[in-house]
Design a protein around this motif. Structure first.
Motif, PDB file in Angstrom:
ATOM      1  N   LEU A   1       8.989  -0.010  13.948  1.00 17.13           N
ATOM      2  CA  LEU A   1       8.738  -0.086  12.510  1.00 17.13           C
ATOM      3  C   LEU A   1       7.384   0.519  12.236  1.00 17.13           C
ATOM      4  CD1 LEU A   1       6.404  -2.427  11.827  1.00 17.13           C
ATOM      5  CD2 LEU A   1       8.301  -3.951  12.309  1.00 17.13           C
ATOM      6  N   GLU A   2       7.101   0.689  10.953  1.00 18.42           N
ATOM      7  CA  GLU A   2       5.775   1.123  10.553  1.00 18.42           C
ATOM      8  C   GLU A   2       5.362   0.334   9.339  1.00 18.42           C
ATOM      9  OE1 GLU A   2       6.152   2.610   6.920  1.00 18.42           O
ATOM     10  OE2 GLU A   2       7.976   2.785   8.079  1.00 18.42           O
ATOM     11  N   THR A   3       4.070   0.095   9.232  1.00 20.04           N
ATOM     12  CA  THR A   3       3.534  -0.603   8.063  1.00 20.04           C
ATOM     13  C   THR A   3       2.171  -0.026   7.735  1.00 20.04           C
ATOM     14  OG1 THR A   3       3.020  -2.749   7.073  1.00 20.04           O
ATOM     15  CG2 THR A   3       2.482  -2.497   9.418  1.00 20.04           C
ATOM     16  N   SER A   4       1.831  -0.071   6.475  1.00 22.50           N
ATOM     17  CA  SER A   4       0.491   0.305   6.026  1.00 22.50           C
ATOM     18  C   SER A   4      -0.217  -0.888   5.412  1.00 22.50           C
ATOM     19  CB  SER A   4       0.563   1.463   5.017  1.00 22.50           C
ATOM     20  OG  SER A   4       0.893   2.647   5.680  1.00 22.50           O
ATOM     21  N   ASN A   5       0.378  -2.046   5.560  1.00 22.71           N
ATOM     22  CA  ASN A   5      -0.205  -3.267   5.033  1.00 22.71           C
ATOM     23  C   ASN A   5      -0.888  -4.007   6.183  1.00 22.71           C
ATOM     24  OD1 ASN A   5      -0.725  -5.835   4.024  1.00 22.71           O
ATOM     25  ND2 ASN A   5       1.093  -5.828   2.727  1.00 22.71           N
ATOM     26  N   PRO A   6      -2.229  -4.081   6.176  1.00 22.65           N
ATOM     27  CA  PRO A   6      -2.935  -4.737   7.286  1.00 22.65           C
ATOM     28  C   PRO A   6      -2.457  -6.173   7.531  1.00 22.65           C
ATOM     29  CG  PRO A   6      -4.499  -3.702   5.778  1.00 22.65           C
ATOM     30  CD  PRO A   6      -3.145  -3.588   5.142  1.00 22.65           C
TER      31      PRO A   6
ATOM     32  N   VAL B   1      -1.859   5.997  12.610  1.00 22.91           N
ATOM     33  CA  VAL B   1      -2.034   7.272  11.917  1.00 22.91           C
ATOM     34  C   VAL B   1      -2.964   6.996  10.741  1.00 22.91           C
ATOM     35  CG1 VAL B   1      -0.797   9.054  10.599  1.00 22.91           C
ATOM     36  CG2 VAL B   1       0.304   7.986  12.576  1.00 22.91           C
ATOM     37  N   THR B   2      -3.820   7.942  10.403  1.00 24.74           N
ATOM     38  CA  THR B   2      -4.765   7.700   9.310  1.00 24.74           C
ATOM     39  C   THR B   2      -4.520   8.552   8.071  1.00 24.74           C
ATOM     40  OG1 THR B   2      -6.332   9.241  10.297  1.00 24.74           O
ATOM     41  CG2 THR B   2      -6.586   6.903  10.866  1.00 24.74           C
ATOM     42  N   GLU B   3      -3.599   9.493   8.127  1.00 23.37           N
ATOM     43  CA  GLU B   3      -3.302  10.330   6.955  1.00 23.37           C
ATOM     44  C   GLU B   3      -1.802  10.368   6.709  1.00 23.37           C
ATOM     45  OE1 GLU B   3      -5.371  11.781   4.823  1.00 23.37           O
ATOM     46  OE2 GLU B   3      -7.087  11.018   5.924  1.00 23.37           O
ATOM     47  N   PRO B   4      -1.324  10.258   5.519  1.00 19.48           N
ATOM     48  CA  PRO B   4      -2.050  10.251   4.248  1.00 19.48           C
ATOM     49  C   PRO B   4      -2.684   8.908   3.904  1.00 19.48           C
ATOM     50  CG  PRO B   4       0.292  10.120   3.816  1.00 19.48           C
ATOM     51  CD  PRO B   4       0.126  10.261   5.302  1.00 19.48           C
ATOM     52  N   LEU B   5      -2.355   7.855   4.657  1.00 17.02           N
ATOM     53  CA  LEU B   5      -3.029   6.568   4.587  1.00 17.02           C
ATOM     54  C   LEU B   5      -2.854   5.920   5.955  1.00 17.02           C
ATOM     55  CD1 LEU B   5      -0.902   4.028   2.566  1.00 17.02           C
ATOM     56  CD2 LEU B   5      -0.121   6.311   2.960  1.00 17.02           C
ATOM     57  N   THR B   6      -3.510   4.802   6.200  1.00 16.47           N
ATOM     58  CA  THR B   6      -3.405   4.186   7.516  1.00 16.47           C
ATOM     59  C   THR B   6      -1.994   3.631   7.706  1.00 16.47           C
ATOM     60  OG1 THR B   6      -5.740   3.633   7.492  1.00 16.47           O
ATOM     61  CG2 THR B   6      -4.363   2.455   9.075  1.00 16.47           C
ATOM     62  N   ILE B   7      -1.387   4.029   8.833  1.00 17.69           N
ATOM     63  CA  ILE B   7      -0.023   3.615   9.171  1.00 17.69           C
ATOM     64  C   ILE B   7      -0.065   3.080  10.587  1.00 17.69           C
ATOM     65  CG2 ILE B   7       2.358   4.366   9.514  1.00 17.69           C
ATOM     66  CD1 ILE B   7       1.591   6.866   7.720  1.00 17.69           C
ATOM     67  N   TRP B   8       0.401   1.838  10.770  1.00 20.62           N
ATOM     68  CA  TRP B   8       0.528   1.266  12.095  1.00 20.62           C
ATOM     69  C   TRP B   8       1.990   1.361  12.512  1.00 20.62           C
ATOM     70  CZ3 TRP B   8      -2.549  -1.037   8.368  1.00 20.62           C
ATOM     71  CH2 TRP B   8      -3.903  -1.116   8.675  1.00 20.62           C
ATOM     72  N   VAL B   9       2.245   2.025  13.636  1.00 24.24           N
ATOM     73  CA  VAL B   9       3.590   2.098  14.198  1.00 24.24           C
ATOM     74  C   VAL B   9       3.661   0.986  15.244  1.00 24.24           C
ATOM     75  CG1 VAL B   9       5.257   3.486  15.485  1.00 24.24           C
ATOM     76  CG2 VAL B   9       3.762   4.567  13.769  1.00 24.24           C
TER      77      VAL B   9
ATOM     78  N   PRO C   1       0.792  -1.229   0.000  1.00 24.49           N
ATOM     79  CA  PRO C   1       0.000   0.000   0.000  1.00 24.49           C
ATOM     80  C   PRO C   1       0.830   1.287   0.000  1.00 24.49           C
ATOM     81  CG  PRO C   1      -0.906  -1.557   1.576  1.00 24.49           C
ATOM     82  CD  PRO C   1       0.388  -2.141   1.075  1.00 24.49           C
ATOM     83  N   VAL C   2       1.927   1.325   0.736  1.00 21.81           N
ATOM     84  CA  VAL C   2       2.732   2.550   0.772  1.00 21.81           C
ATOM     85  C   VAL C   2       3.353   2.817  -0.590  1.00 21.81           C
ATOM     86  CG1 VAL C   2       4.782   3.673   1.730  1.00 21.81           C
ATOM     87  CG2 VAL C   2       3.231   2.440   3.227  1.00 21.81           C
TER      88      VAL C   2
ATOM     89  N   GLU D   1       6.865  12.562   6.669  1.00 24.80           N
ATOM     90  CA  GLU D   1       6.483  13.516   7.722  1.00 24.80           C
ATOM     91  C   GLU D   1       5.465  12.884   8.667  1.00 24.80           C
ATOM     92  OE1 GLU D   1       4.132  17.738   8.023  1.00 24.80           O
ATOM     93  OE2 GLU D   1       5.561  17.490   6.372  1.00 24.80           O
ATOM     94  N   ALA D   2       4.468  12.199   8.125  1.00 26.80           N
ATOM     95  CA  ALA D   2       3.458  11.543   8.955  1.00 26.80           C
ATOM     96  C   ALA D   2       4.087  10.465   9.825  1.00 26.80           C
ATOM     97  CB  ALA D   2       2.356  10.953   8.079  1.00 26.80           C
ATOM     98  N   VAL D   3       4.992   9.670   9.246  1.00 24.11           N
ATOM     99  CA  VAL D   3       5.649   8.606  10.005  1.00 24.11           C
ATOM    100  C   VAL D   3       6.510   9.201  11.113  1.00 24.11           C
ATOM    101  CG1 VAL D   3       7.412   6.788   9.890  1.00 24.11           C
ATOM    102  CG2 VAL D   3       5.586   6.876   8.183  1.00 24.11           C
ATOM    103  N   HIS D   4       7.352  10.152  10.771  1.00 23.46           N
ATOM    104  CA  HIS D   4       8.272  10.709  11.766  1.00 23.46           C
ATOM    105  C   HIS D   4       7.534  11.389  12.913  1.00 23.46           C
ATOM    106  CE1 HIS D   4      11.995   9.605   9.832  1.00 23.46           C
ATOM    107  NE2 HIS D   4      11.401   9.882   8.695  1.00 23.46           N
ATOM    108  N   ALA D   5       6.379  11.984  12.633  1.00 23.28           N
ATOM    109  CA  ALA D   5       5.581  12.601  13.695  1.00 23.28           C
ATOM    110  C   ALA D   5       5.024  11.563  14.656  1.00 23.28           C
ATOM    111  CB  ALA D   5       4.441  13.420  13.083  1.00 23.28           C
TER     112      ALA D   5
END
Length: 187
Positions: free
Chosen positions: A154-159, A176-184, A29-30, A105-109
């Protein structure tokens, strides 16, 4: 079947590591958000993964099996300010570059403010999938983080990856939900 030797990547491994990551993330997805066009995906993804490889290879934090058939690209705890995107901007047009920067930016935040080891990329070439090699190279970085007494993030956007990582001992610590769903996730 025994796991082949895990090695630390050198600059000579760049082509095979980039090839592995481009193939492994073709439906992620990313990467599909960053580079949605099928025609330009291979070139832009290669520039992106090459950029990540180049930033970390001299830190000796890229572990591979079979010279890149499975690869874990880790970022050690940050010291000072993060490097800019100048070399990546030379390889990506404005639209894809803007999406990369927005995602980063979304991930680092969402990442912890305290020191940690960051698993930026975990990839197994589709031709080598199912052998446990991804987990083996991931574990090399986890051992390094444990030796430093630091958590791994880590982070992933793949469920589907969320459950895969949970089975390997990771826990979701932020979504995080923007710019897409990100699970940290953290271990």
């Amino acid at each position: 079947m025994p796991i082949p030797e895990i090695t630390i990547a050198t600059p000579a491994d760049r082509e095979v590591v980039v090839g592995c990551t481009v193939a492994a993330f073709a439906k992620d997805p990313v990467l599909r958000y960053l580079f949605p066009d099928e025609v330009t995906y291979p070139r832009y993804a290669a520039a992106f993964f090459g950029h990540l490889f180049d930033k970390r290879v001299q830190k000796q934090t890229i572990w591979t099996i079979e010279r890149g058939a499975s690869t874990a690209i880790w970022q050690p705890p940050q010291t000072g300010t993060a490097a800019g995107e100048d070399d990546l901007s030379a390889h990506l047009p404005a639209g894809p570059l803007a999406r990369v920067l927005a995602y980063e930016e979304a991930v680092h935040a969402a990442l912890p403010a305290t020191p940690f080891w960051y698993l930026g990329v975990l990839a197994t070439h589709p031709a080598s999938a199912g052998r446990g090699w991804g987990r083996a190279v991931m574990n090399a970085g986890l051992r390094r983080a444990a030796d430093d007494g630091l958590p791994a993030v880590l982070e992933t956007s793949n469920p589907a990856n969320v459950e895969l990582y949970r089975r390997a001992g990771w826990q979701v610590v932020r979504t995080v939900t923007e710019p897409l769903t990100i699970w940290v996730m953290q271990q």
